[in-house]
Motif scaffolding. Sequence first.
Motif, PDB file in Angstrom:
ATOM      1  N   ALA A   1      18.143 -18.602-112.741  1.00 15.41           N
ATOM      2  CA  ALA A   1      17.982 -17.213-113.625  1.00 15.41           C
ATOM      3  C   ALA A   1      16.720 -17.125-114.212  1.00 15.41           C
ATOM      4  N   MET A   2      16.365 -16.268-114.560  1.00 16.33           N
ATOM      5  CA  MET A   2      15.063 -15.043-114.467  1.00 16.33           C
ATOM      6  C   MET A   2      14.276 -15.834-115.716  1.00 16.33           C
ATOM      7  N   LEU A   3      13.197 -17.079-114.962  1.00 15.67           N
ATOM      8  CA  LEU A   3      12.381 -17.596-116.073  1.00 15.67           C
ATOM      9  C   LEU A   3      11.054 -16.494-115.437  1.00 15.67           C
ATOM     10  N   ILE A   4      10.540 -16.049-116.849  1.00 13.16           N
ATOM     11  CA  ILE A   4       9.736 -15.574-117.155  1.00 13.16           C
ATOM     12  C   ILE A   4       7.974 -15.864-117.373  1.00 13.16           C
ATOM     13  N   SER A   5       8.313 -16.917-117.789  1.00 13.08           N
ATOM     14  CA  SER A   5       7.101 -17.583-118.171  1.00 13.08           C
ATOM     15  C   SER A   5       7.016 -19.572-118.841  1.00 13.08           C
ATOM     16  N   ALA A   6       6.083 -20.020-119.129  1.00 14.15           N
ATOM     17  CA  ALA A   6       6.207 -21.362-119.416  1.00 14.15           C
ATOM     18  C   ALA A   6       4.488 -22.247-120.265  1.00 14.15           C
ATOM     19  N   ARG A   7       5.187 -22.784-121.345  1.00 17.99           N
ATOM     20  CA  ARG A   7       4.236 -23.200-122.093  1.00 17.99           C
ATOM     21  C   ARG A   7       3.710 -24.398-121.804  1.00 17.99           C
TER      22      ARG A   7
ATOM     23  N   ASN B   1      11.648 -12.574-110.221  1.00 19.45           N
ATOM     24  CA  ASN B   1      12.027 -12.811-109.173  1.00 19.45           C
ATOM     25  C   ASN B   1      13.160 -11.897-108.862  1.00 19.45           C
ATOM     26  N   PRO B   2      13.286 -10.991-107.521  1.00 19.18           N
ATOM     27  CA  PRO B   2      14.678  -9.566-107.386  1.00 19.18           C
ATOM     28  C   PRO B   2      16.450 -10.630-107.148  1.00 19.18           C
ATOM     29  N   SER B   3      16.197 -12.488-106.687  1.00 19.35           N
ATOM     30  CA  SER B   3      16.895 -12.905-106.483  1.00 19.35           C
ATOM     31  C   SER B   3      18.370 -13.005-108.015  1.00 19.35           C
ATOM     32  N   ALA B   4      16.594 -13.108-109.311  1.00 18.87           N
ATOM     33  CA  ALA B   4      16.979 -14.256-110.261  1.00 18.87           C
ATOM     34  C   ALA B   4      17.969 -13.093-111.875  1.00 18.87           C
TER      35      ALA B   4
ATOM     36  N   LYS C   1      20.468  -5.392-114.215  1.00 20.41           N
ATOM     37  CA  LYS C   1      19.507  -4.493-113.278  1.00 20.41           C
ATOM     38  C   LYS C   1      18.796  -3.759-114.770  1.00 20.41           C
ATOM     39  N   GLN C   2      19.476  -3.416-115.490  1.00 22.42           N
ATOM     40  CA  GLN C   2      18.159  -2.516-115.880  1.00 22.42           C
ATOM     41  C   GLN C   2      17.321  -3.601-116.721  1.00 22.42           C
ATOM     42  N   ILE C   3      17.479  -4.760-116.974  1.00 21.86           N
ATOM     43  CA  ILE C   3      16.463  -5.872-117.701  1.00 21.86           C
ATOM     44  C   ILE C   3      15.449  -6.128-116.594  1.00 21.86           C
ATOM     45  N   GLN C   4      16.415  -6.531-115.309  1.00 20.02           N
ATOM     46  CA  GLN C   4      15.081  -6.720-114.436  1.00 20.02           C
ATOM     47  C   GLN C   4      13.921  -5.481-113.770  1.00 20.02           C
ATOM     48  N   SER C   5      14.534  -3.734-114.072  1.00 20.19           N
ATOM     49  CA  SER C   5      14.124  -3.461-113.866  1.00 20.19           C
ATOM     50  C   SER C   5      12.675  -2.837-114.909  1.00 20.19           C
ATOM     51  N   LEU C   6      13.262  -3.429-116.028  1.00 21.46           N
ATOM     52  CA  LEU C   6      12.156  -3.421-117.062  1.00 21.46           C
ATOM     53  C   LEU C   6      10.614  -4.733-116.918  1.00 21.46           C
TER      54      LEU C   6
END
Length: 698
Positions: free
Chosen positions: A315-321, A514-517, A604-609
Motif C-alpha cells: 500500500a502507498m504510505l505517504i506520511s505518518a504522525r 515508492n514505485p512498487s506501492a 498510475k495516474q495517482i502515483q504520477s501525481l
Amino acid sequence: MLKLATSTMRMLFFLMFLGWLFAWVMLPTKLYKNTWTPKLNTNLNSTYFREQGRNLLLFTFPVMFLAAFGGIFIHYNKISKKYSHESAQNNSRLAFLKRPVLVMAPIGIVSMTELIFALMFVVLLIWSLANYLYTSFGHLHMSGAGVKVWEAKFRSVSLRLGYIGNTCWAFLFFPVTRGSSILPLVGLTSESSIKYHIWLGHLSNILFFAHSVGFFIFWAMTNQMVEALEWSRTYLSNVAGVIAFVVSLVMWVLSFPHYRRKMYEIFYYSHHLYIIYLIFYMLHVGVAYLCLILPGIFLFLIDRYLRYLQSRDNAMLISARLLPCDTIELNFCKSPGLDYKPTSIMSVNVPSISKLQWHPFTITSNSNLEPNTLSIVIKSEGSWSQKLYRELSSPLEHLDISVEGPYGPTSSHFLRREALVMISGGSGITPFISIIREVIYQSTHNSRVPKLILVCAFKHSSQLSMLNLLLPLSATPLDTSKIQLQIEAYITQENENTREESQNLLQTISFKPNPSATPVTAVLGPNSWLWLSAIITSSFIMFLLLLAFVTRYYIYPFDHYADLVVYHYSYRILWDMFLVCVSVLVCSSVFFVLQKRRNAKEGKQIQSLEMSSPTSPGGSCINDEGIEVESLSHQSIVEATQVHFGARPDLKSILFGCKESDVGVLVCGPRKMRHEVAKICSSGLTKNLQFESISFDW
C-alpha cells in the motif's frame, strides 16, 4: 418503482431464509427421516449428485442464493436516499429491540433482538436433540455383540450431540466473513458480530467434546477401543474425528480470554490450525453433512482468498504522525472511488516486523472529506505496535505495508439521530474521529446533522494530543461553524497541578514515493458488491458442474462397474473439498484480475501525481519547533473542549442530561465502561437513549 423492487426482494429473501430454517427444524424429525427423505432422494439424488443432491438443494442452495442476490440488493439499495429515510423511521419504532437487556461478563452486552434469536437457536438445538433421540431410540444400533440396551442408548446420545454440534458449525463462519453479503442484509458487520462466532465456537466445542468423550467411554465399556483408529473404506473415518478433536481442543483452550487478550500471538497462530481441523472434520462427518455446513465455509473461502489477493500488493504510505502519547497515525494514498462508512476498519501487515501477523485498526479518515487519503490510528501498547513505533521513530525513506479492507457498515444510521453522545476510553476515541469528520462533511452540504457530545477519558494529559486527530490535515480550513460539538475530556490519573509535560513533540514524517506501492482500493473496485455477487454465483455454478461431472463419469461408474470394489468414502469428501477450492480460486482470480487492470490505470495516474508533488496530505505546515500550525478549524476544536483533571466522567448525569427526543449513545473503550453505559441505557429511566457498542476486544 424502486420501493416496490426493494420490498419484493426483501420478501423473497425472507421467504428463502424461512424455508432454510424450516429445513433445519424438520431435519431431525421422524417425519423427515421416514417419509420425506425417501421421496426427496428419489427426486433429487441423481447419478450426477448421488446422496448430496437432497442436502445441496435444501441446505446449500438457499444460503448461496441469499449471498449472491444479497450483494446485488445492497449495491442498488445504497442509491436510494428515500429508502434510507424510511428505514430511519422504522428503526425508531423498533428501537426497543436494540436496547441492552443483559449486561454481564463473559457474555457481554446482549440486546433484546440478540436474546430472542439466541433463545430461538437454543430451542432449535434442544428440539433437534430430542427428535434425534426419539427417532434413534426406536431403532437402536447395537454396534457389536454383547452390547446392552443402555450402552446403545449412551452411544446414541453421544452421536446425536455431534449432530447438534454440526448445527452450530452451519452458522460458525458467517460472522468472520468480513466481506460477507449475508451480514449486511440483517444490519450486521463482521466486527459487531464476532461475539456470535465466539458463542458458537464455545458451544460447538462443548458439544463436540461431549460427543468425543462419550464415544471413548462407550468404546471402553464395550472393549472396542480399536474403533478409535478405524479408517473405514465404506463409511466415516473415526481416526479423522479423533485428530479433529485433538486439534479443536488446542484451538479452544488457546482462544480463552487469558490467551486471546494477554498472549494474542499464541491465540492468533494457533487459530490457523482451523485449516487442519476443517480437513479432518469433513473427513469425519461425510459428504451428506458437509452440504449442511458448506455455505458458511464456501463464502468464507471466497472472502479469505480475496483478502489474500489484495494483501499481495504494497500500500502507498505517504506520511505518518507520531503523537506524544505513543500513538501513530498512518496516512495512505487511496483511490478516489474507494468509499467506506464511519467506524470501518482495515487490517495491516508490516513484513519488516512480522510477515504473518495482521492487526485490524479503525479508519479515522472520511472518504467524502478526504477523497485521496485514508488514515488509521495505532496505539503503541502491544509488542507489535511498539516495534512499529520504534521503526517509524528511526530515519526511513519508505515503509512496506500490506492492507486488507476496508470493511465496515453499509450505512451511517446513527447520523439520523437528533444528538449523538460518543463515550470513549483511551484509544477508543478512534471510531468517533471518523464520525465527527462525516458530520463535518454532511454539514457543508446543507444536510441536517446531529448535535455531537464527545466524552473521552484518558489516563495522562499527553493523550490529549489525540484530539489533534479529530480534524484531517488540510491546506484549507474546514468549515465547522455549522456543527454543534461539545468535548468533555477527563484526565483520570493526573491533577492539574501535577500534570506531566510530555518530552515528545508531535512529529510528521513524509515518505518518499515508492514505485512498487499502489493506492488503497477496494479489492473488487467501486462496484464491489456486484462483483462479489458474480464471484459467488459463478463459483457455485462451477462447483456444481464439476461435482456433477466427477460424480457421474468417475465415481458412479467406479461404484457400479468395478468388480467387488467400492469407491473409497473419504475420497468422495476429498473430491468435494478439492472442487470447492478450485471453483473459488479460479472464479475469484478471474474477476480480481479483471478489476485490477481497471484499478491499475487509476493507480498510475495517482502515483504520477505523488511523484511530482511528494508532500504530506493536504500540504500540512510544520513550524521550526516541530509543532503543527493550528488552523481556524483546529481553534474551534480547542474552544469546544473542556478538560477535567483528576476526575472520571459521571456518565449517568451526562446521559440523563440529554433532553433531545432521539439520542444515539455510542461507546468504545474498556469492558467496564461499555457495561456501565449499557446498564444506564437499559435502566428504563429514560426512553430517548439508543445504545450502540463499538468493540474490537472480546
